[in-house]
Design an enzyme around this catalytic site. Structure first.
Site: not given
Length: 244
Positions: A11, A13, A15, A95-96
């Site tokens: 949301n 940042a 990675k 998805a996370d």
């Protein structure tokens, strides 16, 4: 043997991980949307495979960068095949969350799993030893609990949990201490309840903790756990290898 690019857009940042032969070589954090910063980061490299995943609407610029820097690429979506059977409405599964359970199952196959992701929200996910995602629960995270008490009451102060010691008094002797003890003990009790239920019902089982608050929470939970801070990245890499 492959050199993979993993781009996980959150949301606030992004990675980015370079994974070589299933081992994480480096992790970079890019504020906001990936865009130009991602382009500069990956420019010196040529990847065998790449995957892009986003918790919100996909960033078309980032997707184009991912496609251009690898021999084969995958854009994570609700129809992307995964190496688990799902007992959950895929259309509503982030998805996370999905990547975390895939990563956990790849690390600990043939094991009953409870995967706890401690971020803005805390998610509790169950995976069977047979590789079935049995479902999960969502609860307010550590920082969110402190913010809610401040925002939705008239006079309760906002407590910053970043400097709080894991050794909390059983009962507070001031409003600040009462809020701290209430939130920390309540959250620890919640997590321990999930862990106790797993161990009571299952034989060979493991509890895996990930997310931004994982290291702190590990110090206040009385039950034994395994900490894997990069579980989502490992899961995305597993999904990439499964499909490409």
């Amino acid at each position: 043997m492959s050199f993979n690019l993993i781009v996980d857009q959150g949301n606030s940042a992004c990675k980015v991980a370079f994974i070589r032969n299933n081992g994480i070589e480096s992790i970079s954090f890019l504020p906001g949307k990936a865009g130009q910063a991602l382009s500069h980061l990956v420019a010196p490299h040529r990847f065998d495979k790449a995957i892009y995943s986003s918790v919100g609407l996909p960033d078309e610029e980032a997707e184009a960068i991912v496609r251009s820097c690898a021999a084969a690429s995958l854009m994570m979506g609700t129809e992307t095949p995964v190496p688990l059977r799902l007992q959950y409405d895929r259309r509503t599964l982030g998805a996370d969350r999905l990547a975390a359970v895939v990563g956990a199952h790849s690390l600990y196959p043939n094991t009953e799993l409870l995967v706890i992701d401690a971020g803005t929200a805390i998610t509790y996910e169950r995976v069977s030893a047979e590789g079935i995602y049995l479902g999960g629960n969502i609860s307010p995270g550590l920082h969110l609990r402190f913010k809610a008490l401040h925002l939705f009451t008239g006079r309760l102060p906002l407590i910053d949990p970043s400097g709080i010691s894991p050794k909390i008094a059983e009962y507070g002797s001031s409003t600040e201490e009462a809020i701290t003890a209430g939130v920390i003990h309540g959250l620890a009790g919640e997590i321990d309840r999930y862990i106790d239920d797993l161990h009571a019902k299952e034989g060979r089982s493991a509890v895996i903790l990930t997310g931004g608050d994982a290291n702190y929470l590990a110090r206040i939970i009385r039950s034994g756990i395994l900490i894997h801070p990069d579980l989502v990245l490992l899961g995305l890499n597993r999904i990439l290898e499964y499909n490409v």
